[in-house]
Enzyme design. Structure first.
Site, PDB file in Angstrom:
ATOM      1  CD  GLU A   1      11.857   5.164  10.032  1.00  0.00           C
ATOM      2  OE1 GLU A   1      11.947   5.976  10.989  1.00  0.00           O
ATOM      3  OE2 GLU A   1      11.545   5.509   8.888  1.00  0.00           O
TER       4      GLU A   1
ATOM      5  CB  CYS B   1      12.033   9.601   9.405  1.00  0.00           C
ATOM      6  SG  CYS B   1      13.077   8.488   8.455  1.00  0.00           S
TER       7      CYS B   1
ATOM      8  CE  LYS C   1      -1.567   2.939   2.792  1.00  0.00           C
ATOM      9  NZ  LYS C   1      -1.653   4.103   1.879  1.00  0.00           N
TER      10      LYS C   1
ATOM     11  CD  GLU D   1       8.711  13.091  12.596  1.00  0.00           C
ATOM     12  OE1 GLU D   1       9.726  12.638  12.031  1.00  0.00           O
ATOM     13  OE2 GLU D   1       7.664  12.424  12.750  1.00  0.00           O
TER      14      GLU D   1
END
Length: 493
Positions: free
Chosen positions: A260, A294, A185, A395
């Site tokens: 992750e 990231c 996906k 973040e």
């Protein structure tokens, strides 16, 4: 006409799911637009808005194909990955341009990512000829005991929009070389780029059903992958909130998973650092790809002795960066990838001002009227940031740097570790003792000395500590640990 040919011709591209070796329209009949974040009126393509029926078909196709695929030798599987790498590399210009149009990164970065995808395919093609077990001494003199590795079965791959070629390939390539079938996906925002990647695998001769692609909303397809009893392992890259949902769903049914997730990555500037090198690394690590990595640098922790000198050099270079459409060769920094991401970054900039940090560069006010049609945020720098502030602990995933001043290196190390994340961290110093102290003390899965935080090499294990991952590792030879199970064999004549 192939998807590659349609994109090359400049046609309005309508893509389908890829299931059982065929391109198939979504059973819902619904589609969604992939838009250019640099020019909101530019529709890159129309993608499926799939539902659970499409996923069921894809899982069934993967299940039907996986055993025959697993029976091939590693060399046979590797030969197909080598062909896919050659195809992807030959199509780099079109894939790169499509990536830039879909998510905004500069064309140079997009083409570089595509080249990296080809390199990852070649690396894992080579893994098909490497050892997969050990001979172990037995207490029985007449017996032989050894280990081998077997595939998990069907692997669900959930990948993000920020690296729409490299990340799915670094998940799918090891899954495939070790004998698994895949249900992928991709992010809907980069669905045309994903289809181009899938087409390379198809054209390379991948058997029908071995890799399948289903495009749709993450809340529908992503969660269905996590919960599906026919999917034996799930690999996910994305936000912490979604990653935890995926992990909980997989855990509830005993499936293997790796996550992750986010980072709040620090760079530390020691008093003895090469400031020019540190400035360049901070800008590259924090602002390239519009900060949408990231591993991007988010917190810039500077020892007080060199704080003002570093800040002056940093601002001089930040204020020279050119913001614009990634297809323009003179652009250094593209737009945020979507309206949703733009709004997220905007909220954090407002929060930084409201919580008392000082905005010393960038922000949301843009002077260039030509940028009004895109989701642009100027490269932004705050100072006076503390770990109690949102911009100091959460973040952002945007072009925002938070400057923090530390009295000395000991305090800098403490500030660097004062976060729930632990993905990447770097230190600029000329002192070897300081470097090794940081390597020892840093609570991050990736530690870099005199280099930016955003650097991942395909042959090395990658993953984070604390809330940044499920404590598994991707890439390199470490990937075999997730995509296979160890089987111990005892043979006695």
């Amino acid at each position: 006409m192939s998807i590659y040919e349609q994109v090359q011709a400049g046609d309005h591209v309508i893509i389908d799911n890829y299931i059982g070796g065929q391109w198939k329209a979504p059973q819902s009949g619904e589609r969604m637009a992939s838009l250019n974040p640099a020019r909101r009126g530019d529709t890159v393509g129309m993608a499926p808005a799939s539902d659970a029926k499409d996923l069921e078909e894809a899982v069934a196709a993967a299940e039907a194909a996986r055993r025959n695929w697993g029976r091939l030798t590693g060399a046979q599987r590797g030969a197909i990955l080598y062909k896919a790498a050659d195809l992807l590399e030959s199509r780099m210009e079109i894939v790169g341009r499509t990536m830039t149009r879909e998510m905004g990164k500069t064309l140079g970065e997009a083409k570089g990512e595509t080249a990296r995808g080809a390199a990852i395919l070649r690396y894992y093609a080579g893994e098909g000829m490497r050892p997969i077990g050990d001979v172990i001494p037995s207490t029985d003199a007449d017996a032989v005991m050894f280990t081998t590795r077997v595939p998990l079965g069907v692997v669900g791959v959930i990948s993000p929009w920020n690296f729409p070629v490299a990340i799915p390939i670094w998940k799918m390539a090891p899954a495939l070389i070790y004998g698994n079938a895949v249900v992928w996906k991709p992010a809907a925002e980069t669905s045309v780029t994903a289809a181009l990647v899938m087409e390379c695998l198809h054209d390379a001769g991948l058997p029908a059903g071995v890799a399948n692609m289903v495009i749709g909303d993450g809340a529908v397809i992503g969660q269905a992958i996590a919960a599906h009893p026919g999917i034996h392992g799930i690999t996910f890259t994305g936000s912490n909130a979604v990653g935890k949902q995926v992990g909980q769903a997989a855990l509830a049914r005993g499936a293997k998973y790796q996550l992750e997730m986010g980072g709040k990555n620090p760079v530390i500037i020691a008093a003895d650092a090469d400031l020019d090198l540190a400035v360049d690394g901070t800008i590259s690590g924090g602002l390239r790809s519009t900060g949408q990595k990231c591993t991007a640098t988010s917190r810039v922790i500077v020892v007080a002795e060199v704080y003002e000198a570093f800040k002056e050099k940093l601002l001089a270079k930040v204020n020279q960066l050119k913001l614009g459409d990634g297809l323009d060769a003179t652009t250094w920094l593209g737009p945020c990838a979507s309206e949703k991401q733009y709004n997220t970054v905007k909220r954090y900039i407002h929060a930084g001002v409201e919580e008392g940090a000082e905005l010393i560069a960038g922000g949301l006010e843009l002077e260039d009227a030509a940028l009004a049609d895109g989701y642009y945020v100027a490269p932004t720098v705050f100072e006076g940031v503390t770990t109690a502030m949102k911009i100091g602990r959460e973040e952002i995933f945007g072009p925002v740097l938070a400057l923090m001043e530390a009295a000395d290196l000991e305090e800098a190390f403490r500030l660097a570790n004062d976060t729930e994340f632990g993905l990447s961290a770097s230190l600029y110093t000329r002192d070897l003792s300081s470097a090794f102290a940081f390597i020892r003390e840093s609570e991050a899965g990736l530690v870099r000395i005199n280099a930016e935080t955003a650097g991942v090499e395909l042959q090395a294990p990658f993953g984070g500590m604390k809330q940044s991952s499920s404590h598994s590792r991707e890439q390199g030879q470490a990937a075999i640990e997730f995509y296979t199970s160890i089987k111990t064999v005892f043979v006695k004549p």
